[in-house]
Design an enzyme around this catalytic site. Structure first.
Site, PDB file in Angstrom:
ATOM      1  N   ARG A  95       2.301  -6.122   6.742  1.00  7.80           N
ATOM      2  CA  ARG A  95       1.487  -4.898   6.673  1.00  7.80           C
ATOM      3  C   ARG A  95       0.437  -5.026   7.751  1.00  7.80           C
ATOM      4  O   ARG A  95      -0.401  -5.942   7.736  1.00  7.80           O
ATOM      5  CB  ARG A  95       0.841  -4.754   5.292  1.00  7.80           C
ATOM      6  CG  ARG A  95      -0.216  -3.673   5.261  1.00  7.80           C
ATOM      7  CD  ARG A  95      -0.652  -3.308   3.868  1.00  7.80           C
ATOM      8  NE  ARG A  95       0.375  -2.513   3.210  1.00  7.80           N
ATOM      9  CZ  ARG A  95       0.175  -1.815   2.087  1.00  7.80           C
ATOM     10  NH1 ARG A  95      -0.993  -1.817   1.496  1.00  7.80           N
ATOM     11  NH2 ARG A  95       1.152  -1.105   1.558  1.00  7.80           N
ATOM     12  N   HIS A 152       5.868   3.881   6.585  1.00  4.26           N
ATOM     13  CA  HIS A 152       5.849   3.130   5.318  1.00  4.26           C
ATOM     14  C   HIS A 152       7.245   3.260   4.681  1.00  4.26           C
ATOM     15  O   HIS A 152       7.410   3.886   3.633  1.00  4.26           O
ATOM     16  CB  HIS A 152       4.747   3.687   4.409  1.00  4.26           C
ATOM     17  CG  HIS A 152       4.348   2.781   3.287  1.00  4.26           C
ATOM     18  ND1 HIS A 152       4.867   1.509   3.121  1.00  4.26           N
ATOM     19  CD2 HIS A 152       3.467   2.959   2.237  1.00  4.26           C
ATOM     20  CE1 HIS A 152       4.319   0.956   2.044  1.00  4.26           C
ATOM     21  NE2 HIS A 152       3.484   1.813   1.501  1.00  4.26           N
ATOM     22  N   GLN A 210       8.129   2.436   0.887  1.00  4.32           N
ATOM     23  CA  GLN A 210       7.617   3.407  -0.082  1.00  4.32           C
ATOM     24  C   GLN A 210       8.531   4.631  -0.162  1.00  4.32           C
ATOM     25  O   GLN A 210       8.859   5.095  -1.259  1.00  4.32           O
ATOM     26  CB  GLN A 210       6.194   3.833   0.301  1.00  4.32           C
ATOM     27  CG  GLN A 210       5.588   4.812  -0.680  1.00  4.32           C
ATOM     28  CD  GLN A 210       5.312   4.183  -2.037  1.00  4.32           C
ATOM     29  OE1 GLN A 210       4.591   3.207  -2.136  1.00  4.32           O
ATOM     30  NE2 GLN A 210       5.873   4.746  -3.096  1.00  4.32           N
ATOM     31  N   ASP A 253      -0.717  12.311  -0.136  1.00  2.00           N
ATOM     32  CA  ASP A 253      -1.253  10.956   0.043  1.00  2.00           C
ATOM     33  C   ASP A 253      -2.743  11.109   0.349  1.00  2.00           C
ATOM     34  O   ASP A 253      -3.232  12.231   0.575  1.00  2.00           O
ATOM     35  CB  ASP A 253      -0.495  10.285   1.208  1.00  2.00           C
ATOM     36  CG  ASP A 253      -0.803   8.801   1.370  1.00  2.00           C
ATOM     37  OD1 ASP A 253      -1.463   8.216   0.492  1.00  2.00           O
ATOM     38  OD2 ASP A 253      -0.387   8.235   2.401  1.00  2.00           O
ATOM     39  N   CYS A 290       2.204   7.994  -3.330  1.00  2.00           N
ATOM     40  CA  CYS A 290       2.501   6.560  -3.173  1.00  2.00           C
ATOM     41  C   CYS A 290       1.448   5.680  -3.826  1.00  2.00           C
ATOM     42  O   CYS A 290       1.709   4.516  -4.104  1.00  2.00           O
ATOM     43  CB  CYS A 290       2.676   6.228  -1.700  1.00  2.00           C
ATOM     44  SG  CYS A 290       1.176   6.356  -0.714  1.00  2.00           S
ATOM     45  N   ARG A 313       9.261   0.422  -6.398  1.00  2.00           N
ATOM     46  CA  ARG A 313       9.067  -0.441  -5.213  1.00  2.00           C
ATOM     47  C   ARG A 313       9.750  -1.789  -5.448  1.00  2.00           C
ATOM     48  O   ARG A 313      10.396  -2.342  -4.556  1.00  2.00           O
ATOM     49  CB  ARG A 313       7.564  -0.667  -4.941  1.00  2.00           C
ATOM     50  CG  ARG A 313       6.791   0.562  -4.474  1.00  2.00           C
ATOM     51  CD  ARG A 313       7.171   0.973  -3.070  1.00  2.00           C
ATOM     52  NE  ARG A 313       6.923  -0.068  -2.090  1.00  2.00           N
ATOM     53  CZ  ARG A 313       5.727  -0.346  -1.534  1.00  2.00           C
ATOM     54  NH1 ARG A 313       4.674   0.382  -1.847  1.00  2.00           N
ATOM     55  NH2 ARG A 313       5.597  -1.315  -0.641  1.00  2.00           N
TER      56      ARG A 313
HETATM   57  N1  NVA Z   1      -1.335   6.356   3.950  1.00  2.00           N
HETATM   58  C1  NVA Z   1      -1.948   5.317   3.145  1.00  2.00           C
HETATM   59  C2  NVA Z   1      -0.929   4.674   2.280  1.00  2.00           C
HETATM   60  C3  NVA Z   1      -1.446   3.573   1.394  1.00  2.00           C
HETATM   61  C4  NVA Z   1      -0.374   2.909   0.595  1.00  2.00           C
HETATM   62  C5  NVA Z   1      -2.584   4.292   4.063  1.00  2.00           C
HETATM   63  O1  NVA Z   1      -2.009   3.962   5.097  1.00  2.00           O
HETATM   64  O2  NVA Z   1      -3.705   3.832   3.759  1.00  2.00           O
HETATM   65  N1   CP Z   2       1.740   2.430  -2.103  1.00  4.47           N
HETATM   66  C1   CP Z   2       1.362   1.233  -1.627  1.00  4.47           C
HETATM   67  O1   CP Z   2       1.885   0.737  -0.636  1.00  4.47           O
HETATM   68  O2   CP Z   2       0.380   0.628  -2.349  1.00  4.47           O
HETATM   69  P1   CP Z   2      -0.471  -0.663  -1.946  1.00  4.47           P
HETATM   70  O3   CP Z   2      -1.367  -0.265  -0.824  1.00  4.47           O
HETATM   71  O4   CP Z   2      -1.218  -1.013  -3.196  1.00  4.47           O
HETATM   72  O5   CP Z   2       0.463  -1.762  -1.527  1.00  4.47           O
END
Ligand code: NVA
Ligand code: CP
Length: 308
Positions: free
Chosen positions: A108, A135, A138, A224, A264, A292
């Site tokens: 990540r 992502h 997800q 989101d 998500c 997930r």
């Molecule tokens: N779009 C959000 C998703 C978090 C799981 C982010 O990137 O923070």
């Molecule tokens: N939806 C998702 O990826 O959640 P986290 O940021 O908690 O991993």
């Protein structure tokens, strides 16, 4: 540990074909059913997953860590701040080293270019656990959840209400591969960047100025956070710009009667979604979060063992 399977990475949704997704979706259902029956299944016995996090996480960390454990393997959690990556070790060097000691890697991070450079120097499969751009794990879970509740997603319409972020771009990629439509609505200044879309994307993507129009006749409504991780400096401006882009009862009312709602997570009730919608009868967010675990088990098994 060596494997006869050629190294494949999962850096964006477009990395797999429709046939591979058909396999992964049925395999996810198979692995989920086994898990629910408490059946031991250890195809990844003695394999090690490295999980590299440059951003916070609850679901991604837990689902990958529990998932590799349930498949007979082991996870190592690496927070970049605690590793030499946080002190400037080149991504390429880290990839060489980490991929010599482990069997599969989840990352990540911020820019998609970082994960691409890492994968180019990795001896083992690399999975995108979220970048600024995509992502894919997800959206794979979301599609599996849709299929569980409503059967095939092909030919359906997904309404996206909100930011042109990593989730939005991944939904657009998925629409092209799996043959559904995305109705997208975001405020001025927060639109999708055409340079990030494939030449065919327009066939599957309809842009709406008004979020209600995007939801009209939709089979799935999803949104989101208005401010994704890494964009916190823009939070105040985004709170103003997005205030009419909340998924509420008025928007759900124009979607199809059997439409589902997904997010998500983490969610902000009263911003991108009303409490009445996320906690309401059309919301499947808890199944979506649980899934997930199941889709990522199928994904890790596929990357390390191929089709079983
Ligand atoms: N779009 C959000 C998703 C978090 C799981 C982010 O990137 O923070
Ligand atoms: N939806 C998702 O990826 O959640 P986290 O940021 O908690 O991993």
């Amino acid at each position: 540990m060596s494997s006869n399977i050629p190294v494949r990475h999962y850096l964006q949704f477009a990395d797999f074909s429709a046939d591979e997704y058909a396999y992964l979706l049925q395999r996810s259902a198979f692995l989920k059913a086994k898990f629910k029956r408490y059946e031991t299944w250890h195809p990844l016995h003695d394999r090690t997953l490295a999980m590299i996090f440059e951003k916070n996480s609850t679901r991604t960390r837990l689902s990958f860590e529990a998932g590799i454990h349930q498949l007979g393997g082991h996870a190592v959690f690496l927070n970049t701040k605690d590793t030499q990556l946080g002190r400037g070790e080149p991504v390429e060097d880290a990839a060489q080293v980490i991929s010599r000691m482990t069997d599969i890697i989840m990352i990540r991070t911020f820019g998609q270019d970082i994960i691409e450079r890492f994968a180019a120097n990795s001896r083992v499969p690399v999975i995108n656990g979220l970048t600024n751009e995509y992502h894919p794990c997800q959206v794979l879970a979301d599609i599996f959840t849709y299929v569980e509740h409503r059967s095939t997603i092909a030919g359906k319409t997904v309404a996206w209400v909100g930011d042109a972020n990593n989730m939005a771009y991944t939904w657009v990629q998925a629409a092209e591969i799996l043959g559904f439509k995305v109705n997208f609505s975001a405020p001025p200044g927060y639109q999708l960047d055409e340079k990030m879309l494939s030449p065919q994307a327009k066939k599957y993507l309809n842009i709406f100025d008004n979020p209600k129009d995007a939801c009209r006749g939709a089979d799935l409504v999803t949104t989101d956070v208005w401010t994704s991780m890494g964009y916190e400096d823009e939070n105040q401006a985004r709170l103003k710009a997005f205030k009419s882009w909340m998924v509420n009862d008025e928007l759900m009312a124009v979607a199809n009667a059997d439409a589902l709602f997904m997010h998500c997570l983490p969610a902000h009730r009263g911003e991108e979604v009303s409490a009445s919608v996320i906690d309401g009868s059309q919301s499947v967010v808890w199944d979506e979060a649980e899934n997930r675990l199941h889709v990522q088990k199928a994904l890790m098994e596929f990357l390390l063992c191929g089709k079983l």
